[in-house]
Scaffold this active site. Structure first.
Site, short mmCIF file in Angstrom:
data_model
loop_
_atom_site.label_atom_id
_atom_site.label_comp_id
_atom_site.label_asym_id
_atom_site.label_seq_id
_atom_site.Cartn_x
_atom_site.Cartn_y
_atom_site.Cartn_z
N ALA A 23 7.66 -1.15 6.31
CA ALA A 23 8.52 -0.58 7.54
C ALA A 23 7.85 0.74 7.85
N GLN A 24 8.13 1.10 9.24
CA GLN A 24 7.71 2.46 9.58
C GLN A 24 8.83 3.07 9.16
N SER A 25 8.75 3.97 7.99
CA SER A 25 9.62 4.42 7.09
C SER A 25 9.89 5.98 7.52
N TYR A 73 15.72 4.37 12.95
CA TYR A 73 15.23 3.89 11.51
C TYR A 73 16.53 3.19 10.77
N THR A 103 0.78 -1.35 -0.02
CA THR A 103 0.08 0.04 -0.06
C THR A 103 0.98 1.31 -0.02
N TYR A 105 9.41 0.39 18.25
CA TYR A 105 8.28 -0.19 17.28
C TYR A 105 8.89 -0.08 15.85
N GLU A 159 20.07 5.80 4.21
CA GLU A 159 20.08 6.39 5.78
C GLU A 159 20.95 5.41 6.48
N SER A 197 18.54 1.02 2.78
CA SER A 197 18.49 2.53 2.71
C SER A 197 19.74 3.15 2.76
N HIS A 205 13.78 8.14 -3.03
CA HIS A 205 13.14 8.39 -4.12
C HIS A 205 11.59 8.70 -3.92
P1 NAP Z 1 5.83 4.14 2.52
O1 NAP Z 1 5.08 4.85 1.59
O2 NAP Z 1 6.01 4.68 4.06
O3 NAP Z 1 5.42 2.32 2.82
C1 NAP Z 1 5.68 1.68 3.72
C2 NAP Z 1 4.68 0.51 3.64
O4 NAP Z 1 4.80 -0.36 4.63
C3 NAP Z 1 3.11 0.71 3.80
O5 NAP Z 1 2.40 -0.05 2.96
C4 NAP Z 1 2.82 0.52 5.13
O6 NAP Z 1 1.42 0.09 5.34
C5 NAP Z 1 3.74 -1.04 5.42
N1 NAP Z 1 3.75 -1.32 6.63
C6 NAP Z 1 4.03 -0.55 7.76
N2 NAP Z 1 4.15 -1.14 8.87
C7 NAP Z 1 3.81 -2.40 8.71
C8 NAP Z 1 3.56 -3.54 9.42
N3 NAP Z 1 3.63 -3.75 10.61
N4 NAP Z 1 3.06 -4.77 8.91
C9 NAP Z 1 3.02 -4.75 7.00
N5 NAP Z 1 3.15 -3.43 6.43
C10 NAP Z 1 3.51 -2.62 7.28
O7 NAP Z 1 7.35 3.68 2.14
P2 NAP Z 1 8.04 3.58 0.83
O8 NAP Z 1 8.63 4.94 0.73
O9 NAP Z 1 7.11 2.86 -0.41
O10 NAP Z 1 9.30 2.72 1.07
C11 NAP Z 1 9.30 1.35 0.93
C12 NAP Z 1 10.31 0.65 1.75
O11 NAP Z 1 11.52 1.23 1.37
C13 NAP Z 1 10.42 1.06 3.06
O12 NAP Z 1 10.76 -0.28 3.79
C14 NAP Z 1 11.27 2.20 3.29
O13 NAP Z 1 11.94 2.19 4.63
C15 NAP Z 1 12.36 1.73 2.18
N6 NAP Z 1 13.10 2.79 1.73
C16 NAP Z 1 12.44 3.91 1.08
C17 NAP Z 1 13.19 4.91 0.55
C18 NAP Z 1 12.44 5.90 -0.30
O14 NAP Z 1 13.02 7.28 -0.41
N7 NAP Z 1 11.39 5.88 -0.12
C19 NAP Z 1 14.55 4.74 0.42
C20 NAP Z 1 15.24 3.66 0.88
C21 NAP Z 1 14.50 2.66 1.61
P3 NAP Z 1 0.53 1.13 5.70
O15 NAP Z 1 -0.15 1.58 4.29
O16 NAP Z 1 -0.89 0.51 6.20
O17 NAP Z 1 0.81 2.13 6.50
N1 GDD Z 2 10.15 15.31 6.54
C1 GDD Z 2 10.51 16.45 6.55
N2 GDD Z 2 9.89 17.62 7.01
N3 GDD Z 2 11.92 16.64 6.51
C2 GDD Z 2 12.43 17.96 6.41
C3 GDD Z 2 11.55 19.08 6.55
C4 GDD Z 2 10.24 18.83 7.01
O1 GDD Z 2 9.40 19.62 7.24
N4 GDD Z 2 12.35 19.93 6.58
C5 GDD Z 2 13.50 19.65 6.31
N5 GDD Z 2 13.80 18.45 6.26
C6 GDD Z 2 14.71 17.58 6.08
C7 GDD Z 2 15.12 16.41 6.98
O2 GDD Z 2 15.69 16.78 8.02
C8 GDD Z 2 16.01 15.40 6.07
O3 GDD Z 2 17.11 16.07 6.17
C9 GDD Z 2 15.49 15.50 4.67
O4 GDD Z 2 14.80 16.96 4.67
C10 GDD Z 2 14.57 14.69 3.92
O5 GDD Z 2 13.81 14.28 4.83
P1 GDD Z 2 12.61 13.26 4.46
O6 GDD Z 2 12.09 13.76 3.08
O7 GDD Z 2 12.02 13.13 5.69
O8 GDD Z 2 13.38 11.87 4.18
P2 GDD Z 2 14.60 11.06 4.64
O9 GDD Z 2 15.84 11.34 3.97
O10 GDD Z 2 14.70 11.63 6.14
O11 GDD Z 2 14.12 9.54 4.73
C11 GDD Z 2 13.72 8.94 3.49
O12 GDD Z 2 14.85 8.63 2.68
C12 GDD Z 2 15.46 7.51 3.41
C13 GDD Z 2 16.73 6.95 2.22
O13 GDD Z 2 17.68 7.79 2.57
C14 GDD Z 2 12.68 8.02 3.64
O14 GDD Z 2 11.82 7.64 2.58
C15 GDD Z 2 13.32 6.84 4.54
O15 GDD Z 2 12.45 5.65 4.63
C16 GDD Z 2 14.47 6.14 3.37
O16 GDD Z 2 14.97 5.50 3.99
#
Ligand code: NAP
Ligand code: GDD
Length: 340
Positions: free
Chosen positions: A87-89, A155, A10, A100, A134, A132, A185
């Site tokens: 993930a709690q992402s 995280y 989702t 959690y 991160e 990630s 992304h």
């Molecule tokens: P997202 O939009 O936050 O989606 C997270 C998904 O995990 C949602 O479907 C959520 O379900 C589900 N989830 C959370 N807790 C769960 C649980 N206990 N059991 C089953 N499902 C659960 O994240 P995303 O951006 O698509 O990222 C996908 C994955 O890639 C994550 O693991 C994230 O940490 C990792 N990642 C993301 C990025 C990025 O930039 N987007 C980069 C590197 C790694 P609900 O809809 O019910 O909340």
């Molecule tokens: N969320 C958020 N909200 N971030 C902010 C804000 C704000 O109002 N203002 C500044 N930022 C800065 C954060 O401090 C961080 O340095 C940067 O913007 C990016 O924040 P996010 O967009 O929340 O992404 P992230 O880099 O912390 O994490 C995302 O990318 C990771 C990959 O590197 C998430 O998708 C993670 O799940 C993922 O692993």
């Protein structure tokens, strides 16, 4: 016909990955959590496909923490490929909910690996772990598969543990288990509280007359931002390789949050000085100042390359958010030009 299981279906990535795999002829099973309201809005494109004659996306209630129901599901659907995206992402939120976050992002991955270790005695299966950038945290420079991890949040620490667990199941049990180390992304489906989407949506709300200001945290942080649609293709390629391995997926270019804000404001003729306020609530106790990836291994071995770059990504997300608030993107010449 191949069968895939996606946890986190989702979410942003889950929805793009499900579309990609269905387009390749897979039957896709997705694990979804029960919620009190609809939580499948990102999957509506798939459900609305008029050419769909058989269920190519099957959703199952479950939770990554509930290994009994996951095991039952895996044994029933017998997947060829499992993509663990659950993930709690949210990094900032992980400071409020560290235990959690660790349970879902780390123990959840471990539970799934255990299920697959048992299942793989019956049938070969390939496992993808959503690792990630991160995880690099404080490590500086252009980051590759050999750069050390110095995580700076609950995280990131949970993701490092899941990364090593994935490597360990590969080495200890011969499981086809691979990590995609994905840099940030984004997309029009990005969660609204991540900074890129918060900005594009916030500007759209201001232009629609629904808000007057945008509250942000650290504008100096730098990230390597790509497009989620490109990155799910990399996930699939990682599982098609001859052998399991770990890959950095990135554009290779980084920008600051301030750069993103300026670009978005320029595209719609807003002055950031007039609309943005800095709010300490959005700062993190420990920040990751800069992340920039080196995707050359993925380019060389997987034939993958990021297609959508920074400017196009911003235009795409802004146009989508403006549309959601009833504002025609074509009203803004610079944006219209970028959209082509
Ligand atoms: P997202 O939009 O936050 O989606 C997270 C998904 O995990 C949602 O479907 C959520 O379900 C589900 N989830 C959370 N807790 C769960 C649980 N206990 N059991 C089953 N499902 C659960 O994240 P995303 O951006 O698509 O990222 C996908 C994955 O890639 C994550 O693991 C994230 O940490 C990792 N990642 C993301 C990025 C990025 O930039 N987007 C980069 C590197 C790694 P609900 O809809 O019910 O909340
Ligand atoms: N969320 C958020 N909200 N971030 C902010 C804000 C704000 O109002 N203002 C500044 N930022 C800065 C954060 O401090 C961080 O340095 C940067 O913007 C990016 O924040 P996010 O967009 O929340 O992404 P992230 O880099 O912390 O994490 C995302 O990318 C990771 C990959 O590197 C998430 O998708 C993670 O799940 C993922 O692993």
């Amino acid at each position: 016909m191949k069968t895939a299981l996606i946890t986190g279906v989702t979410g942003q990535d889950g929805s793009y990955l499900a579309e990609l795999l269905i387009g390749k002829g897979y039957v896709v099973h997705g694990l979804i959590r029960r919620a009190s309201t609809f939580n499948t809005h990102r999957l509506s494109n798939i459900f609305q496909d008029p050419h769909s004659d058989s269920p190519r996306l099957v959703l199952h209630y479950g939770d990554i923490l509930d290994s009994d129901s996951t095991a039952t599901l895996v044994h029933r659907i017998e997947p060829d490929e499992v993509y663990n995206l659950a993930a709690q992402s949210h990094v900032r939120v992980s400071f409020d909910m560290p235990v959690y976050t660790a349970e879902v992002a780390y123990v959840g991955a471990l539970r799934l690996l255990e299920v697959l270790r048992n299942f793989s005695g019956r049938r070969p299966v390939r496992f993808y772990q959503a690792s990630s950038s991160e995880m690099y945290g404080d490590t500086r420079g252009r980051l590759s598969e050999t750069s050390p991890f110095r995580p700076r949040s609950p995280y990131a620490i949970a993701k490092v543990a899941a990364y090593w667990q994935t490597v360990n199941y590969r080495e200890a049990y011969g499981l086809f288990a691979a990590n995609g180390i994905l840099f940030n992304h984004e997309s029009p489906r990005r969660g609204e509280t991540f900074v890129t989407r918060k900005i594009t949506r916030g500007l759209a709300m201001i232009l629609a007359g629904r808000e007057r200001a945008l509250y942000l945290g650290n504008l100096e942080a730098r990230r390597d931002w790509g497009f989620a649609g490109d990155y799910v293709d990399a996930m699939w390629r990682i599982l098609q390789a001859d052998r399991p391995d770990d890959f950095v997926i990135a554009t290779g270019a980084s920008h600051s949050v301030r750069d993103w804000l300026r670009l978005c404001c320029d595209l719609v003729g807003l002055d950031p000085e007039r609309i943005v306020s800095i709010d300490r609530r959005y700062f993190r106790p420990t920040e990751v100042d800069a992340l920039e990836g080196d995707p050359s291994k993925a380019e060389r071995l997987l034939g993958w390359k990021a297609q959508v770059r920074f400017e196009r990504l911003a235009a795409m997300m802004l146009a989508s958010d403006l549309g959601d608030f009833g504002v025609d993107p074509q009203r803004y010449p610079e944006l219209a030009e970028r959209l082509g």
